[in-house]
Design an enzyme around this catalytic site. Sequence first.
Site, PDB file in Angstrom:
ATOM      1  N   CYS A  80      16.185  64.978 -46.722  1.00 43.92           N
ATOM      2  CA  CYS A  80      17.285  64.094 -47.120  1.00 43.92           C
ATOM      3  C   CYS A  80      16.902  63.170 -48.279  1.00 43.92           C
ATOM      4  CB  CYS A  80      17.752  63.271 -45.937  1.00 43.92           C
ATOM      5  SG  CYS A  80      18.249  64.302 -44.562  1.00 43.92           S
TER       6      CYS A  80
ATOM      7  N   HIS B 177      22.377  57.955 -48.540  1.00 43.92           N
ATOM      8  CA  HIS B 177      22.403  59.364 -48.122  1.00 43.92           C
ATOM      9  C   HIS B 177      23.372  59.479 -46.948  1.00 43.92           C
ATOM     10  CE1 HIS B 177      21.483  63.059 -46.223  1.00 43.92           C
ATOM     11  NE2 HIS B 177      20.826  62.497 -45.222  1.00 43.92           N
TER      12      HIS B 177
ATOM     13  N   ASN C 234      26.708  66.116 -43.584  1.00 43.43           N
ATOM     14  CA  ASN C 234      25.418  65.774 -44.186  1.00 43.43           C
ATOM     15  C   ASN C 234      24.940  66.968 -45.021  1.00 43.43           C
ATOM     16  OD1 ASN C 234      22.678  65.371 -44.669  1.00 43.43           O
ATOM     17  ND2 ASN C 234      22.238  64.567 -42.644  1.00 43.43           N
TER      18      ASN C 234
HETATM   19  O1  UT7 Z   1      19.989  63.336 -42.472  1.00 47.13           O
HETATM   20  C1  UT7 Z   1      18.857  63.567 -41.696  1.00 47.13           C
HETATM   21  C2  UT7 Z   1      18.603  62.472 -40.798  1.00 47.13           C
HETATM   22  N1  UT7 Z   1      19.400  62.631 -39.580  1.00 47.13           N
HETATM   23  C3  UT7 Z   1      19.993  61.594 -39.072  1.00 47.13           C
HETATM   24  O2  UT7 Z   1      19.969  60.526 -39.629  1.00 47.13           O
HETATM   25  C4  UT7 Z   1      20.639  61.779 -37.720  1.00 47.13           C
HETATM   26  C5  UT7 Z   1      20.483  60.525 -36.906  1.00 47.13           C
HETATM   27  N2  UT7 Z   1      21.035  60.673 -35.559  1.00 47.13           N
HETATM   28  C6  UT7 Z   1      22.361  60.753 -35.338  1.00 47.13           C
HETATM   29  O3  UT7 Z   1      23.140  60.736 -36.268  1.00 47.13           O
HETATM   30  C7  UT7 Z   1      22.833  60.812 -33.902  1.00 47.13           C
HETATM   31  O4  UT7 Z   1      21.723  60.654 -33.051  1.00 47.13           O
HETATM   32  C8  UT7 Z   1      23.563  62.138 -33.563  1.00 47.13           C
HETATM   33  C9  UT7 Z   1      24.915  62.173 -34.241  1.00 47.13           C
HETATM   34  C10 UT7 Z   1      22.745  63.329 -33.960  1.00 47.13           C
HETATM   35  C11 UT7 Z   1      23.791  62.223 -32.049  1.00 47.13           C
HETATM   36  O5  UT7 Z   1      24.536  61.110 -31.608  1.00 47.13           O
HETATM   37  P1  UT7 Z   1      24.027  60.243 -30.385  1.00 47.13           P
HETATM   38  O6  UT7 Z   1      25.028  59.208 -30.174  1.00 47.13           O
HETATM   39  O7  UT7 Z   1      22.622  59.796 -30.672  1.00 47.13           O
HETATM   40  O8  UT7 Z   1      24.060  61.273 -29.193  1.00 47.13           O
HETATM   41  P2  UT7 Z   1      22.876  61.831 -28.277  1.00 47.13           P
HETATM   42  O9  UT7 Z   1      22.029  62.792 -29.023  1.00 47.13           O
HETATM   43  O10 UT7 Z   1      22.228  60.672 -27.591  1.00 47.13           O
HETATM   44  O11 UT7 Z   1      23.691  62.647 -27.189  1.00 47.13           O
HETATM   45  C12 UT7 Z   1      24.628  62.007 -26.319  1.00 47.13           C
HETATM   46  C13 UT7 Z   1      25.335  63.079 -25.536  1.00 47.13           C
HETATM   47  C14 UT7 Z   1      24.415  64.079 -24.853  1.00 47.13           C
HETATM   48  O12 UT7 Z   1      24.972  64.417 -23.613  1.00 47.13           O
HETATM   49  P3  UT7 Z   1      24.480  63.712 -22.245  1.00 47.13           P
HETATM   50  O13 UT7 Z   1      23.020  64.037 -22.142  1.00 47.13           O
HETATM   51  O14 UT7 Z   1      24.734  62.246 -22.425  1.00 47.13           O
HETATM   52  O15 UT7 Z   1      25.336  64.347 -21.207  1.00 47.13           O
HETATM   53  C15 UT7 Z   1      24.458  65.278 -25.755  1.00 47.13           C
HETATM   54  O16 UT7 Z   1      24.195  66.489 -25.076  1.00 47.13           O
HETATM   55  O17 UT7 Z   1      26.175  63.851 -26.390  1.00 47.13           O
HETATM   56  C16 UT7 Z   1      25.890  65.241 -26.215  1.00 47.13           C
HETATM   57  N3  UT7 Z   1      26.103  65.926 -27.472  1.00 47.13           N
HETATM   58  C17 UT7 Z   1      27.300  66.422 -27.838  1.00 47.13           C
HETATM   59  N4  UT7 Z   1      28.492  66.458 -27.220  1.00 47.13           N
HETATM   60  C18 UT7 Z   1      29.512  67.027 -27.872  1.00 47.13           C
HETATM   61  C19 UT7 Z   1      25.229  66.151 -28.478  1.00 47.13           C
HETATM   62  N5  UT7 Z   1      25.825  66.785 -29.490  1.00 47.13           N
HETATM   63  C20 UT7 Z   1      27.120  66.960 -29.110  1.00 47.13           C
HETATM   64  C21 UT7 Z   1      28.230  67.558 -29.754  1.00 47.13           C
HETATM   65  N6  UT7 Z   1      29.400  67.560 -29.088  1.00 47.13           N
HETATM   66  N7  UT7 Z   1      28.147  68.108 -30.980  1.00 47.13           N
END
Ligand code: UT7
Length: 349
Positions: free
Chosen positions: A114, A276, A306
């Site tokens: 990134c 970014h 992204n």
């Molecule tokens: O550009 C490169 C650098 N990358 C970044 O900067 C990414 C930084 N991180 C993020 O943007 C966020 O962490 C994400 C958008 C990737 C994820 O969001 P989050 O609020 O941190 O969610 P999480 O990973 O903690 O997951 C929460 C829940 C989980 O379910 P349980 O365990 O609570 O039942 C995941 O399995 O959301 C679930 N989940 C989804 N549900 C529906 C994860 N992905 C999805 C999805 N749709 N696509």
Amino acid sequence: MPQTRIAGIGYYVPSNVVTNNDLLKYMDTSDEWIQERTGIKERRYAHRTDETTTTMGVEAAKIAIERAGITKDDVDFIIFATISPDYYFPGCGVLLQRAMKIKEIGALDVRNQCSGFVYALSIADQFIKTGMYKNILLVASEKHSFGLDFSTRGRNVSVIFGDGAGAVVLQPTEKENQGILSTHLHSDGESAEILAMFNPGTHGNHWVPEPVADFADAPIGEMFMSHEMIDKAQNFPNMDGPAVFKKAIVKFPEVIVEALEKNNLKASDLHLLIPHQANLRIAQYVQQKLQLTDSQVYNNIERYGNTTAASIPIALCEAWEQGKVKEGDLVCLAAFGSGFTWGSALLRW
Ligand code: UT7
């Protein structure tokens, strides 16, 4: 010593729009979850066979070159930033050179995820300042749609990424207070595996958090990319999203403030911050932390997702086309991503 200015800028995104609801065909997700957690409404996916990271880069480059008022024959160095190259090697720099029929100049590939565009801009800046080159073509392009896990297992990564390309032509300027004022680059390899694609790679089972394959019995040629890796879907990017998020919201403001302080400027002096486009929530947090107004920050993640290295030049180009970046404006570009690597560039347009 001359400073480096962006003399021309262009971007290209594929025409194929993929909405959040379109992704429901492949995985268990929802428009609501994606919008709420990331701000993304849709992204673009390149044509499967007719568009590559390089061809999209070529389209963006043509626009940047034309806007710089030069021709491809004036370009004296190419830098190409991507983590989704057409080939494992050689890099996209030479493929773009061939596709654009550019003469036998140097072509450098940058893979800083990134932060790729900011790193590449900093490299170009050094070459221009020292007088080595006069017209550097810097291209950043990604075709992520080709290498994501579109099953529910990979949904935390695959819903985020999109395809597209941005390009700039960099030239020296003798005008006082114009061009790149400073660039600031950082990395912290301690967390390399938190956001990584391990395969194909030569790691054996060395760095990876869990062994990816039983290499002891693997045929020698399969150690780089084995059938087992593919069967276990270990050929896709891995991300601990919350861990990346936590680090990003610290490092983004830090590296922006570093750039401002280096130039004795304040956040309120900024005309535009282009972060970014990783997650709208990250950008909003940074905006709040630096007490910037809505008009001081440009985001387009809702339309493109992204696009890794390409996200900053695409956003910068859009902002410029919309008249949001004018001569004399103070613009900050900032990135954070896998590595971790992060960086900023402060420039006077
Ligand atoms: O550009 C490169 C650098 N990358 C970044 O900067 C990414 C930084 N991180 C993020 O943007 C966020 O962490 C994400 C958008 C990737 C994820 O969001 P989050 O609020 O941190 O969610 P999480 O990973 O903690 O997951 C929460 C829940 C989980 O379910 P349980 O365990 O609570 O039942 C995941 O399995 O959301 C679930 N989940 C989804 N549900 C529906 C994860 N992905 C999805 C999805 N749709 N696509």
